[in-house]
Scaffold this active site. Structure first.
Site, PDB file in Angstrom:
ATOM      1  N   SER A 291       0.578  -1.296   0.163  1.00  0.00           N
ATOM      2  CA  SER A 291      -0.086  -0.146  -0.245  1.00  0.00           C
ATOM      3  C   SER A 291       0.949   1.140  -0.259  1.00  0.00           C
ATOM      4  O   SER A 291       1.739   1.233   0.440  1.00  0.00           O
ATOM      5  CB  SER A 291      -1.000  -0.021   1.054  1.00  0.00           C
ATOM      6  OG  SER A 291      -1.569   1.380   1.081  1.00  0.00           O
ATOM      7  N   LYS A 346      -4.146  -6.417   3.897  1.00  0.00           N
ATOM      8  CA  LYS A 346      -4.235  -5.451   2.677  1.00  0.00           C
ATOM      9  C   LYS A 346      -5.782  -5.342   1.646  1.00  0.00           C
ATOM     10  O   LYS A 346      -6.492  -3.693   1.791  1.00  0.00           O
ATOM     11  CB  LYS A 346      -3.475  -5.916   1.250  1.00  0.00           C
ATOM     12  CG  LYS A 346      -4.049  -4.564  -0.301  1.00  0.00           C
ATOM     13  CD  LYS A 346      -3.275  -3.105   0.980  1.00  0.00           C
ATOM     14  CE  LYS A 346      -2.309  -2.824  -0.586  1.00  0.00           C
ATOM     15  NZ  LYS A 346      -4.515  -2.105  -2.101  1.00  0.00           N
ATOM     16  N   HIS A 349      -7.552  -2.959   4.594  1.00  0.00           N
ATOM     17  CA  HIS A 349      -7.320  -1.764   4.544  1.00  0.00           C
ATOM     18  C   HIS A 349      -7.791  -1.209   3.462  1.00  0.00           C
ATOM     19  O   HIS A 349      -8.145   0.252   3.551  1.00  0.00           O
ATOM     20  CB  HIS A 349      -5.635  -1.964   4.223  1.00  0.00           C
ATOM     21  CG  HIS A 349      -4.360  -0.755   3.602  1.00  0.00           C
ATOM     22  ND1 HIS A 349      -5.528  -0.050   1.964  1.00  0.00           N
ATOM     23  CD2 HIS A 349      -4.295   0.160   5.028  1.00  0.00           C
ATOM     24  CE1 HIS A 349      -4.540   0.650   2.532  1.00  0.00           C
ATOM     25  NE2 HIS A 349      -3.812   1.198   3.377  1.00  0.00           N
ATOM     26  N   ASN A 350      -8.259  -1.706   2.276  1.00  0.00           N
ATOM     27  CA  ASN A 350      -8.729  -0.747   1.092  1.00  0.00           C
ATOM     28  C   ASN A 350     -10.348  -0.929   1.358  1.00  0.00           C
ATOM     29  O   ASN A 350     -10.842   0.433   1.044  1.00  0.00           O
ATOM     30  CB  ASN A 350      -8.240  -1.917  -0.018  1.00  0.00           C
ATOM     31  CG  ASN A 350      -7.229  -1.728  -1.254  1.00  0.00           C
ATOM     32  OD1 ASN A 350      -6.065  -1.228  -0.087  1.00  0.00           O
ATOM     33  ND2 ASN A 350      -7.199  -2.271  -1.580  1.00  0.00           N
ATOM     34  N   GLU A 353     -10.477   2.202   3.484  1.00  0.00           N
ATOM     35  CA  GLU A 353     -10.175   3.218   2.698  1.00  0.00           C
ATOM     36  C   GLU A 353     -11.187   3.425   2.219  1.00  0.00           C
ATOM     37  O   GLU A 353     -11.521   4.983   1.911  1.00  0.00           O
ATOM     38  CB  GLU A 353      -8.985   3.080   1.675  1.00  0.00           C
ATOM     39  CG  GLU A 353      -8.685   3.704   0.843  1.00  0.00           C
ATOM     40  CD  GLU A 353      -7.482   3.242  -0.512  1.00  0.00           C
ATOM     41  OE1 GLU A 353      -7.143   3.496  -1.567  1.00  0.00           O
ATOM     42  OE2 GLU A 353      -5.980   2.680   0.472  1.00  0.00           O
TER      43      GLU A 353
END
Length: 622
Positions: A291, A346, A349-350, A353
């Site tokens: 990232s 990940k 995480h996105n 986001e």
């Protein structure tokens, strides 16, 4: 390490011009093979007769003797060397860096007709007929700038020692990581396929970035031969079938114990399948979320690896050098566990986001209801990028809001349709698969879908909101913070749920530490979450809820303001509903269970009975 460079090609290919330029840059003497032809050879060519092998042998032997004189000091020779047998004579008892300048017959013929040389243009076809291309070495197209050709030669041959690792895929992220690595003194081999539109990717990269620790290839064997054992290869290519295709191409060039790392946004289940498949072939496989975007990859990303611990240990020294650094100076990378946990982390995480971005968009919309002059919006966001609400995403808002094109703010000219690449949807799907509430993230995703729905644009009526309502900006940012806390809570709970189900043993304290820098969701809140998880790993929910309660009333005010003014605040609203639900000891699920039992005899449990006991009622009887 050879210091002898030979630039070969047919007459008129530009080998003398390129050779002289290369020699000047290297500080080596330049030799033109034409100057060593005996007079009988020159006379024969002037008469329009082609030289044969017998004519050339003494000439080539003489050139070999000249090259040997310079083997310890360096030299550049321009020589036709058309046949492999000629090159063998030239290379007797020495090592040569070969470069072949190739080009179209018509282009080279036109060049020859414009120059004065003892070999007439009529003999050019005989040279093309005799030409045997290099099997090893560098081949370049003459239809390029001299500087480009020289840089390509230097980039290929001015390297010392094998590469520490290799990167496949020279898109934006791949190139940025490669440059990050060579800046960190890591010898890096890069590979990109030769496909329509990508033929010159490696050539242009090596020409632009002439770092001697950067080696470029378009051939799998040359690429893998350059890597130290065990080979460590990072794939920076699109997720899905492309990963499997590249692995299949790579396999014939790998050895047991070599390591492959998928640094793209792959689905964690695909990573698990690849781990199992490659284990049978003695290849170590690591799935690693990366990232930070282009800038993060260039100066220091956050990296989330999971899978083979052997592969991670092999790569750890490299990854720690190129990673971002947390507030204590430690690298924002760390082994998270087995299976596909790196890509799962990940993905989530996105997802977080997505919601963070939508919250900022809704915050901007709320400010638009007030009488604050448009020119002051950026300053307000700059003020908020401190303390509790400081974050990378908040930090970019002033630049976005201040950017103008003519008299207009650029953001007002951008079409309000938001794209996405799939990780938000994967987060939502995974939450459903594992029975977790990710309603805040899912709502943010749904708004991206909604933004592209033409039907609502056809039905909606334009609104002229010049209401100039009064908003307490301090209260407004508190409501924003409340929503963020619950967004992060949902994401972290999802990671834990999947980790527990898969027995990955992912440490959320380590996850949040990695997220403290280099990634898109880095923020003061992430730092707080890391500290809390490090000190009290079993108190995540309690801490988040306590923090949320400080700002919960402000969140209600924000949502009510939107409703009162016909302004959609879907993610603010989703956060409020989640907050209200977890703040209520009673839910409405008793009604749901009664309905299920009524039409499907699904049974229910009772508050006043043993919780392990199931009950069924005939609801139609009095």
């Amino acid at each position: 390490m050879s210091l002898i460079y030979v630039i070969m090609g047919v007459s008129g290919s530009g080998k003398t011009t390129v050779g002289k330029a290369l020699a000047e840059q290297l500080g080596f003497p330049f030799l033109d093979a034409d100057d060593f032809h005996p007079q009988q050879n020159i006379t024969k060519m002037q008469a329009g007769k082609a030289l044969n092998d017998t004519d050339r042998q003494p000439w080539l032997e003489q050139l070999n003797l000249e090259l040997r004189k310079h083997k310890d000091t360096g030299v550049v020779l321009a020589c036709s060397a058309l046949k492999a047998s000629y090159r063998e004579l030239l290379e007797k008892d020495i090592k040569i860096h070969w470069t072949h300048l190739q080009g179209d017959f018509e282009l080279i013929q036109a060049r020859m007709q414009l120059r004065s040389h003892f070999m007439p243009a009529a003999l050019l076809q005989s040279q093309f007929d005799a030409l045997e291309p290099l099997e090893q070495g560098l081949t370049l197209d003459i239809d390029s700038e001299i500087e480009f050709l020289v840089n390509m030669i230097r980039a290929r041959y001015e390297t010392k020692g094998p590469a520490h690792w290799g990167i496949v895929g020279m898109g934006v992220m791949g190139q940025s990581l490669a440059l990050n690595a060579v800046d960190s003194k890591i010898r890096t081999a890069v590979y990109n396929r030769i496909a329509p539109g990508e033929e010159l990717v490696i050539a242009k990269m090596l020409s632009k970035y002439t770092n001697p620790k950067l080696y470029g290839y378009t051939d799998w064997k040359e690429f893998t031969d350059k890597l130290t054992l065990p080979r460590k290869i990072l794939l920076m290519i699109p997720a899905g079938k492309a990963i499997d295709a590249v692995i299949e191409e790579l396999m014939p060039f790998l050895s047991p114990g070599d390591c492959i790392v998928d640094g793209g946004n792959s689905h964690f289940s695909d990573t698990e399948s690849r781990i199992k498949k490659l284990q049978k072939l003695d290849i170590e496989y690591l799935g690693m979320g990366v990232s930070g975007g282009e800038e993060g990859a260039r100066v220091g990303p956050a990296m989330m690896p999971g899978g083979s611990k052997i592969a991670y240990k092999a790569l750890e020294p490299i990854l720690k050098k190129i990673a971002a650094k947390d507030p204590k100076g430690n690298a924002c990378v760390g082994y998270l566990g087995g299976g596909g946990c790196g890509h799962l982390v990940k993905t989530v995480h996105n997802g977080i986001e997505y919601a963070e971005m939508q919250l900022l968009a809704e915050l901007y919309a709320l400010i638009g209801l007030t009488d604050l002059p448009r020119a002051e919006f950026a300053a307000l966001f700059k003020q908020w990028n401190s303390g509790e609400t400081a974050s990378y995403l908040m930090s970019i808002m002033p630049s976005i809001l201040d950017k103008k094109e003519g008299d207009s703010y650029l953001v007002d000219l951008i079409l309000d349709e938001a794209a996405h690449k799939g990780t938000g949807a994967w987060t939502a799907h995974t939450a459903l698969d594992y029975g977790q509430d990710a309603s805040i993230i899912s709502t943010a995703l749904n708004m991206r879908y909604h933004s592209t729905a033409q039907w609502f644009r056809d039905l909606a009526k334009p609104k002229n909101r010049k209401l100039n309502i009064v908003l307490n900006f301090e209260q407004l940012i508190d409501g924003y913070q409340a929503a963020r806390i619950l967004n992060h809570l949902q994401g972290l709970r999802l990671i834990k749920a999947v980790s527990d189900a898969k027995d990955w043993q992912v440490d959320l304290a380590e996850v949040t530490r990695i997220w403290t820098d280099g990634c898109i969701i880095k923020s003061h809140l992430i730092e707080q979450l890391h500290q809390q998880l490090k000190e009290n790993p079993n108190q995540l929910e309690a801490w988040c809820f306590a923090q949320y309660q400080q700002y919960s009333e402000a969140l209600k005010v924000a949502v009510n303001t939107g409703i009162s003014n016909d302004l959609a605040l879907p993610v603010f609203s989703a956060a409020l509903q989640f907050g209200l639900a977890i703040n209520d000891p009673e839910t409405t699920a008793n009604i749901i269970q009664a309905q299920r039992d009524f039409f499907g005899a699904h049974t229910y449990k009772r508050k006043d009975k043993d919780r392990e006991q199931n009950f069924h009622t005939d609801w139609t009887k009095p």
